[in-house]
Design an enzyme around this catalytic site. Sequence first.
Site, PDB file in Angstrom:
ATOM      1  N   ARG A  17       0.792  -1.228   0.000  1.00 56.64           N
ATOM      2  CA  ARG A  17       0.000   0.000   0.000  1.00 56.64           C
ATOM      3  C   ARG A  17       0.828   1.283   0.000  1.00 56.64           C
ATOM      4  O   ARG A  17       0.288   2.370  -0.173  1.00 56.64           O
ATOM      5  CB  ARG A  17      -0.968  -0.008   1.197  1.00 56.64           C
ATOM      6  CG  ARG A  17      -2.146  -0.937   0.971  1.00 56.64           C
ATOM      7  CD  ARG A  17      -3.024  -1.028   2.205  1.00 56.64           C
ATOM      8  NE  ARG A  17      -2.429  -1.874   3.227  1.00 56.64           N
ATOM      9  CZ  ARG A  17      -2.836  -1.894   4.496  1.00 56.64           C
ATOM     10  NH1 ARG A  17      -3.804  -1.089   4.887  1.00 56.64           N
ATOM     11  NH2 ARG A  17      -2.268  -2.704   5.363  1.00 56.64           N
ATOM     12  N   GLY A 107       9.477  -3.838  12.026  1.00 59.34           N
ATOM     13  CA  GLY A 107      10.213  -2.792  11.310  1.00 59.34           C
ATOM     14  C   GLY A 107       9.338  -1.646  10.874  1.00 59.34           C
ATOM     15  O   GLY A 107       9.831  -0.570  10.554  1.00 59.34           O
ATOM     16  N   TYR A 369      31.543  35.320  -1.438  1.00 57.45           N
ATOM     17  CA  TYR A 369      31.871  33.902  -1.278  1.00 57.45           C
ATOM     18  C   TYR A 369      33.201  33.826  -0.530  1.00 57.45           C
ATOM     19  O   TYR A 369      34.216  34.361  -0.985  1.00 57.45           O
ATOM     20  CB  TYR A 369      31.999  33.182  -2.629  1.00 57.45           C
ATOM     21  CG  TYR A 369      32.579  31.803  -2.447  1.00 57.45           C
ATOM     22  CD1 TYR A 369      31.861  30.821  -1.748  1.00 57.45           C
ATOM     23  CD2 TYR A 369      33.855  31.473  -2.897  1.00 57.45           C
ATOM     24  CE1 TYR A 369      32.402  29.563  -1.512  1.00 57.45           C
ATOM     25  CE2 TYR A 369      34.402  30.210  -2.671  1.00 57.45           C
ATOM     26  CZ  TYR A 369      33.661  29.272  -1.978  1.00 57.45           C
ATOM     27  OH  TYR A 369      34.183  28.033  -1.736  1.00 57.45           O
ATOM     28  N   TYR A 390      39.854  28.106  -6.000  1.00 57.67           N
ATOM     29  CA  TYR A 390      39.924  26.908  -6.834  1.00 57.67           C
ATOM     30  C   TYR A 390      40.472  27.262  -8.207  1.00 57.67           C
ATOM     31  O   TYR A 390      39.941  28.156  -8.883  1.00 57.67           O
ATOM     32  CB  TYR A 390      38.503  26.339  -6.935  1.00 57.67           C
ATOM     33  CG  TYR A 390      38.380  25.037  -7.678  1.00 57.67           C
ATOM     34  CD1 TYR A 390      39.165  23.939  -7.339  1.00 57.67           C
ATOM     35  CD2 TYR A 390      37.441  24.899  -8.709  1.00 57.67           C
ATOM     36  CE1 TYR A 390      39.024  22.732  -8.010  1.00 57.67           C
ATOM     37  CE2 TYR A 390      37.295  23.692  -9.379  1.00 57.67           C
ATOM     38  CZ  TYR A 390      38.083  22.614  -9.026  1.00 57.67           C
ATOM     39  OH  TYR A 390      37.946  21.421  -9.691  1.00 57.67           O
TER      40      TYR A 390
HETATM   41  C1  UD1 Z   1      -0.516  -8.455  13.499  1.00 54.38           C
HETATM   42  C2  UD1 Z   1      -1.114  -9.320  14.604  1.00 54.38           C
HETATM   43  C3  UD1 Z   1      -2.341  -8.608  15.184  1.00 54.38           C
HETATM   44  C4  UD1 Z   1      -1.965  -7.236  15.672  1.00 54.38           C
HETATM   45  C5  UD1 Z   1      -1.334  -6.449  14.547  1.00 54.38           C
HETATM   46  C6  UD1 Z   1      -0.814  -5.133  15.070  1.00 54.38           C
HETATM   47  C7  UD1 Z   1      -0.655 -11.592  13.921  1.00 54.38           C
HETATM   48  C8  UD1 Z   1      -1.197 -12.822  13.353  1.00 54.38           C
HETATM   49  N1  UD1 Z   1      -1.487 -10.587  14.042  1.00 54.38           N
HETATM   50  O1  UD1 Z   1      -1.498  -8.412  12.461  1.00 54.38           O
HETATM   51  O2  UD1 Z   1      -2.875  -9.385  16.252  1.00 54.38           O
HETATM   52  O3  UD1 Z   1      -3.122  -6.571  16.157  1.00 54.38           O
HETATM   53  O4  UD1 Z   1      -0.203  -7.169  14.000  1.00 54.38           O
HETATM   54  O5  UD1 Z   1      -0.382  -4.345  14.012  1.00 54.38           O
HETATM   55  O6  UD1 Z   1       0.500 -11.563  14.261  1.00 54.38           O
HETATM   56  N2  UD1 Z   1       5.649  -9.878   8.635  1.00 54.38           N
HETATM   57  C9  UD1 Z   1       6.730 -10.589   8.192  1.00 54.38           C
HETATM   58  N3  UD1 Z   1       6.511 -11.801   7.606  1.00 54.38           N
HETATM   59  C10 UD1 Z   1       5.279 -12.324   7.462  1.00 54.38           C
HETATM   60  C11 UD1 Z   1       4.176 -11.582   7.921  1.00 54.38           C
HETATM   61  C12 UD1 Z   1       4.387 -10.364   8.509  1.00 54.38           C
HETATM   62  O7  UD1 Z   1       7.863 -10.147   8.305  1.00 54.38           O
HETATM   63  O8  UD1 Z   1       5.179 -13.430   6.924  1.00 54.38           O
HETATM   64  C13 UD1 Z   1       5.859  -8.574   9.250  1.00 54.38           C
HETATM   65  C14 UD1 Z   1       5.281  -7.450   8.409  1.00 54.38           C
HETATM   66  O9  UD1 Z   1       6.263  -6.917   7.547  1.00 54.38           O
HETATM   67  C15 UD1 Z   1       4.855  -6.442   9.466  1.00 54.38           C
HETATM   68  C16 UD1 Z   1       4.555  -7.289  10.686  1.00 54.38           C
HETATM   69  O10 UD1 Z   1       5.175  -8.545  10.471  1.00 54.38           O
HETATM   70  O11 UD1 Z   1       5.931  -5.594   9.811  1.00 54.38           O
HETATM   71  C17 UD1 Z   1       3.087  -7.459  10.972  1.00 54.38           C
HETATM   72  O12 UD1 Z   1       2.476  -8.124   9.884  1.00 54.38           O
HETATM   73  P1  UD1 Z   1       1.038  -7.776   9.395  1.00 54.38           P
HETATM   74  O13 UD1 Z   1       0.681  -8.662   8.284  1.00 54.38           O
HETATM   75  O14 UD1 Z   1       0.905  -6.320   9.207  1.00 54.38           O
HETATM   76  O15 UD1 Z   1       0.209  -8.206  10.694  1.00 54.38           O
HETATM   77  P2  UD1 Z   1      -1.264  -7.875  10.951  1.00 54.38           P
HETATM   78  O16 UD1 Z   1      -2.103  -8.684  10.043  1.00 54.38           O
HETATM   79  O17 UD1 Z   1      -1.460  -6.432  10.942  1.00 54.38           O
END
Ligand code: UD1
Length: 458
Positions: A17, A107, A369, A390
């Site tokens: 997004r 991150g 300058y 220069y």
């Molecule tokens: C997650 C939590 C949710 C919480 C929310 C808060 C889970 C299942 N759910 O949901 O309970 O309320 O965060 O924001 O954990 N990422 C990876 N690898 C993956 C998936 C995600 O590195 O395979 C990283 C993403 O880059 C991101 C973070 O994990 O930084 C969270 O992932 P995202 O998919 O946004 O989690 P949510 O569905 O928002």
Amino acid sequence: MTTPLSVIILAAGKGTRMQSAKPKVLQTLAGKSLLGHVLDTCQKLTIDETIIVHGFGGEQVKSEITNQYTQSSITWVAQTEQLGTGHAVKVTLSDLPTSGQSLILYGDVPLVSGQTLAALKTANTDGMSMLTLTVDNPFGLGRIKRDQAGNIEAIVEQKDVSNDEQNIKEINSGIYCVDNALLHKYLPELSNNNAQQEYYLTDIVKMAVADGITIAAIEPEHTFEIEGVNNRQQLASLERTWQRKLVADLQEAGVQFADPTRVDIRGTLTAGQDVFIDVGVVFEGNCTLGDNVYIEAGCVIKNSQLGNACHIKPYCVIDRAEVGAGVDVGPFAHLRPETVLSDNSKVGNFVEIKKSTIGQGSKVNHLSYVGDATVGAGVNIGAGVITCNYDGANKSQTIIEDNAFIGSNASLVAPVTIGETATVAAGSVITKNVDAKALAFGRARQTQKDDFQRPTKK
Ligand code: UD1
Ligand code: CA
């Protein structure tokens, strides 16, 4: 002995997004990458190991962060397919000690504070603690299910909530502190049998509860600490929230802002008392301001120190400069790296200074300058003076000794020294050293034709 602490930062998501070619965690907030914010915060704690899970744009993330954080040793773990937060932590297991505890961070959640993380670590007495928050609109987030006694039972994801659970207002921030032994035990057991067919990290909560573990929950001091960035609107809104917080802290320290919403601090700003900052001023890197500093509209100030009671007039650009007490700069002046302006000196409009020292009380007031120069005290540099530093290949030094006077529009061809109290006539091109107290001319003598007849049109 304190328990060893690892940090696992999940940063594999693409950030679709954001509509950007740049991985999301490298987008900047207050001039620093989102991931950089998390790493800087971790440096406030005693961390034994930092693991970053990378995926989308992994090499770019790795090289940018490695270049910036040369001091810290980071373990990079690739998650080639994003199968869920549980899977992301699972891929770190071979690099994760079996004892000690781990903070699990994101991150793209840049503003969690060191204080909150320290509290989360201390709260983890029975094996797991988490950061939760009660919010008005919980939509989209995991809900915290508690039993009758108020103990945490499970986390239910938005896509899996029942009608009843939908109304729960306590949400999961996604930030936890977990014993490594539990991660090693539970993560291999996760299944993706849920609405999103993802391996949910949140499922370790019910596994821990089934093992009789009590999950501690703490709330952050500020809501912004758990706010994530998924699109440009959220990034901009978090930027403003962070700016308001930085400004509020400075106001408490005695700084006056003409408008707290029209200033940007991209780095660290330390300021004395009774400092005034007008609208549209941008600070970058590490900047320090003394007491009674007055900064007018539209200035950009980067990695610089400004002494007590100095006055920066509108639209100046100041980069890696040291400005003494009582100095006046601008309007429209450009101080480039390694400029030192001694106390009570003056730099006026449309003046550029680079890698030069201007002595006490000296003035460079208009359109000049000055580069690679050492200017003594009490010197007056007239309008339009240029140090020709220069020759197309090498840079050379200009030395102007105390109380010298450089007439307007003089060119000082470096290397050259103008002696103490010497005078350079206006319009001169000076290629040879000028002795102390001497007057030097380096221009054509004026001649005159009397009764000159101007040409007329044919
Ligand atoms: C997650 C939590 C949710 C919480 C929310 C808060 C889970 C299942 N759910 O949901 O309970 O309320 O965060 O924001 O954990 N990422 C990876 N690898 C993956 C998936 C995600 O590195 O395979 C990283 C993403 O880059 C991101 C973070 O994990 O930084 C969270 O992932 P995202 O998919 O946004 O989690 P949510 O569905 O928002
Ligand atoms: Ca998701």
